[in-house]
Design a protein around this motif. Sequence first.
Motif, PDB file in Angstrom:
ATOM      1  N   ARG A 227     -28.695   3.193 -15.505  1.00 56.17           N
ATOM      2  CA  ARG A 227     -29.880   4.003 -15.780  1.00 56.17           C
ATOM      3  C   ARG A 227     -30.404   4.571 -14.468  1.00 56.17           C
ATOM      4  O   ARG A 227     -30.199   3.975 -13.393  1.00 56.17           O
ATOM      5  CB  ARG A 227     -30.959   3.149 -16.460  1.00 56.17           C
ATOM      6  CG  ARG A 227     -30.532   2.585 -17.806  1.00 56.17           C
ATOM      7  CD  ARG A 227     -31.631   1.720 -18.418  1.00 56.17           C
ATOM      8  NE  ARG A 227     -31.828   0.501 -17.651  1.00 56.17           N
ATOM      9  CZ  ARG A 227     -31.176  -0.631 -17.863  1.00 56.17           C
ATOM     10  NH1 ARG A 227     -30.250  -0.701 -18.803  1.00 56.17           N
ATOM     11  NH2 ARG A 227     -31.436  -1.708 -17.134  1.00 56.17           N
ATOM     12  N   SER A 228     -31.094   5.695 -14.546  1.00 57.82           N
ATOM     13  CA  SER A 228     -31.526   6.384 -13.334  1.00 57.82           C
ATOM     14  C   SER A 228     -32.468   5.527 -12.490  1.00 57.82           C
ATOM     15  O   SER A 228     -32.524   5.682 -11.267  1.00 57.82           O
ATOM     16  CB  SER A 228     -32.194   7.714 -13.688  1.00 57.82           C
ATOM     17  OG  SER A 228     -33.334   7.503 -14.513  1.00 57.82           O
ATOM     18  N   ARG A 229     -33.204   4.621 -13.116  1.00 55.16           N
ATOM     19  CA  ARG A 229     -34.178   3.804 -12.388  1.00 55.16           C
ATOM     20  C   ARG A 229     -33.618   2.422 -12.001  1.00 55.16           C
ATOM     21  O   ARG A 229     -34.370   1.552 -11.567  1.00 55.16           O
ATOM     22  CB  ARG A 229     -35.450   3.633 -13.226  1.00 55.16           C
ATOM     23  CG  ARG A 229     -36.166   4.950 -13.512  1.00 55.16           C
ATOM     24  CD  ARG A 229     -37.358   4.741 -14.439  1.00 55.16           C
ATOM     25  NE  ARG A 229     -38.393   3.916 -13.812  1.00 55.16           N
ATOM     26  CZ  ARG A 229     -39.351   4.396 -13.037  1.00 55.16           C
ATOM     27  NH1 ARG A 229     -39.407   5.698 -12.773  1.00 55.16           N
ATOM     28  NH2 ARG A 229     -40.268   3.594 -12.516  1.00 55.16           N
ATOM     29  N   ASP A 230     -32.319   2.228 -12.161  1.00 53.89           N
ATOM     30  CA  ASP A 230     -31.713   0.945 -11.773  1.00 53.89           C
ATOM     31  C   ASP A 230     -31.879   0.690 -10.279  1.00 53.89           C
ATOM     32  O   ASP A 230     -31.921   1.623  -9.462  1.00 53.89           O
ATOM     33  CB  ASP A 230     -30.222   0.938 -12.101  1.00 53.89           C
ATOM     34  CG  ASP A 230     -29.942   0.552 -13.538  1.00 53.89           C
ATOM     35  OD1 ASP A 230     -30.845   0.010 -14.187  1.00 53.89           O
ATOM     36  OD2 ASP A 230     -28.817   0.801 -14.010  1.00 53.89           O
ATOM     37  N   HIS A 231     -31.944  -0.589  -9.917  1.00 53.38           N
ATOM     38  CA  HIS A 231     -31.912  -0.982  -8.515  1.00 53.38           C
ATOM     39  C   HIS A 231     -31.005  -2.196  -8.396  1.00 53.38           C
ATOM     40  O   HIS A 231     -30.546  -2.774  -9.408  1.00 53.38           O
ATOM     41  CB  HIS A 231     -33.328  -1.287  -7.994  1.00 53.38           C
ATOM     42  CG  HIS A 231     -34.075  -2.302  -8.795  1.00 53.38           C
ATOM     43  ND1 HIS A 231     -33.869  -3.662  -8.667  1.00 53.38           N
ATOM     44  CD2 HIS A 231     -35.023  -2.148  -9.767  1.00 53.38           C
ATOM     45  CE1 HIS A 231     -34.654  -4.307  -9.502  1.00 53.38           C
ATOM     46  NE2 HIS A 231     -35.369  -3.416 -10.188  1.00 53.38           N
ATOM     47  N   ASN A 234     -31.462  -5.448 -10.600  1.00 50.30           N
ATOM     48  CA  ASN A 234     -31.275  -5.556 -12.047  1.00 50.30           C
ATOM     49  C   ASN A 234     -29.857  -5.193 -12.498  1.00 50.30           C
ATOM     50  O   ASN A 234     -29.602  -5.097 -13.692  1.00 50.30           O
ATOM     51  CB  ASN A 234     -32.324  -4.742 -12.802  1.00 50.30           C
ATOM     52  CG  ASN A 234     -32.191  -3.243 -12.590  1.00 50.30           C
ATOM     53  OD1 ASN A 234     -31.214  -2.762 -12.024  1.00 50.30           O
ATOM     54  ND2 ASN A 234     -33.197  -2.492 -13.039  1.00 50.30           N
ATOM     55  N   ARG A 235     -28.960  -4.983 -11.553  1.00 52.21           N
ATOM     56  CA  ARG A 235     -27.565  -4.731 -11.917  1.00 52.21           C
ATOM     57  C   ARG A 235     -26.721  -6.000 -11.863  1.00 52.21           C
ATOM     58  O   ARG A 235     -25.516  -5.956 -12.112  1.00 52.21           O
ATOM     59  CB  ARG A 235     -26.969  -3.658 -11.004  1.00 52.21           C
ATOM     60  CG  ARG A 235     -27.463  -2.253 -11.346  1.00 52.21           C
ATOM     61  CD  ARG A 235     -26.875  -1.214 -10.439  1.00 52.21           C
ATOM     62  NE  ARG A 235     -25.417  -1.278 -10.397  1.00 52.21           N
ATOM     63  CZ  ARG A 235     -24.670  -0.463  -9.658  1.00 52.21           C
ATOM     64  NH1 ARG A 235     -25.254   0.472  -8.901  1.00 52.21           N
ATOM     65  NH2 ARG A 235     -23.359  -0.566  -9.646  1.00 52.21           N
TER      66      ARG A 235
END
Length: 516
Positions: A227-231, A234-235
């Motif tokens: 998702r575009s807001r992943d960091h 949270n992966r």
Amino acid sequence: MPSLPVLSPDQSAEWDASAVAGGVALATLMECAGRAAAAVLAARYAYRLRDGVLVAAGPGHNGGDGWVLARALQRLEIPVWVTAPPGSGAELCLAMAARARAAGVREVAPDGPWPSIGVAVDALLGTGARGAPRAPMAALLDRILDLEVPIVAIDGPTGVDLASGMSHGAPRADLSITFGGLRRGHLLARDEVGAIVVTDIGHPPADPAWPTLVTDHQAADWLRHLRSRDHKGNRGRVVIVGGDAGMLGAARMAGRSAFGAGAGLVHVVAPPESVAALVQAEPDLQTLAHRLDQPPSDALLDLVRRADALVIGPGLGRDASRRALITVLVAEARAAVLDADALVAFQGAVPELRALAGRPLVLTPHPGEFRTLFPDLAPGRELDPWAAAAGAAAASGATVLLKGVPTVVARAERPALTVAAGNPGLATGGSGDVLSGIVGTALAQGLAPEIAAAFGAQVLGRAADLAARRSAARTLRPMDVVAALADLWREWEVLRLAPPVARPPVLFELDRPQTV
């Protein structure tokens, strides 16, 4: 697409009986099977059909399928002949033979002159056959196998036990056409059965307790999409423990594959001298120096507690102290993968391993490690990996990923998952380390342990297939498989966005493993 069952012969017979009980006549199933085989034959060998087809039809229901196939080809004005061993046959087979003769299908004697043909069809013995073919069928089979044309088998090649994969004689097929689902022997005798096509002939839904095959469609659905807001947090945070002196490459490959599978943070815990080399070779990886023969430090315990998944075993070493280290670390982990030396550490101590199964726990033994850990189950592994994996899962309380051809994933009270992807290029040191990194990432990203294990095995196999096409199976190295992961993710994204057009009656196709 619906799940594809992987059936024993008894389950196959049960499925046919269920269809009949539901109102589908056995003759209808046979008509559908023969016509489905004709459709596949025409699609795969269109250019050869003009040269004619010889169908070797046995006395049972497999032979009945062959007679229906011959009649379907005759209706299309394709030159076709049937040869059948002498003797009586099943009532339904005799009825189909009579229909074919009435439609003008020609016959040739098993020991007489045969016409020149382009394709031969082996419809002599089917799913329930056991042991070596007996005379006079054996002589007819030998003559078929001597033909220098493609051989298409109905169900599977005569002489291959579709329960155990055992081969009697030297059976072969370029293509096997089967119905509703795969038979176990198809996946245990890949060299003999050739490519496999599964067709739909009208069975009811399969028993959900039966093992199923993992497909690219399923695995692509399991894949966590970015998702575009992943960091990075949270992966998925993965900690890999191993890389003892002389075995740093194992931990290195597990770390690389974890990143290749999409992990956000990957730590490798290894002895100081290994860490010193690792920071130069793999700057992407974070490291923690810790001697593997020492109790875990507070820093190591804190790292494991913060991680989403622990992978322990690649290059861990086999010192007697390792079991205590594994026990403490797994007890602190949210989820864990035990591979290689971490499995050997529990030789004769499966109850201790079971005590750790209060969290998602995946064991990934190859046949030798399986024999070490589960000696009572090992004798049956080669002929029935489904029962062996299920027994190991029950004994350990963990999810068991039993590597092999095929790979079987078992968890107590869940249907087994079966993976047929891959090629002999994976038969190299380090492939298991790549697998453990992928499974660890899948666990860290929230997949259930049996799904994470099956996903990892499918990813490993398919990436190896892509890598082998790029170079060759013979020259394949584990790092080549990791490098192919990017291509696989792109391929699966296309599959997800634009699934291939359905081609009834074909449900699934499995190519031969790449061996070059």
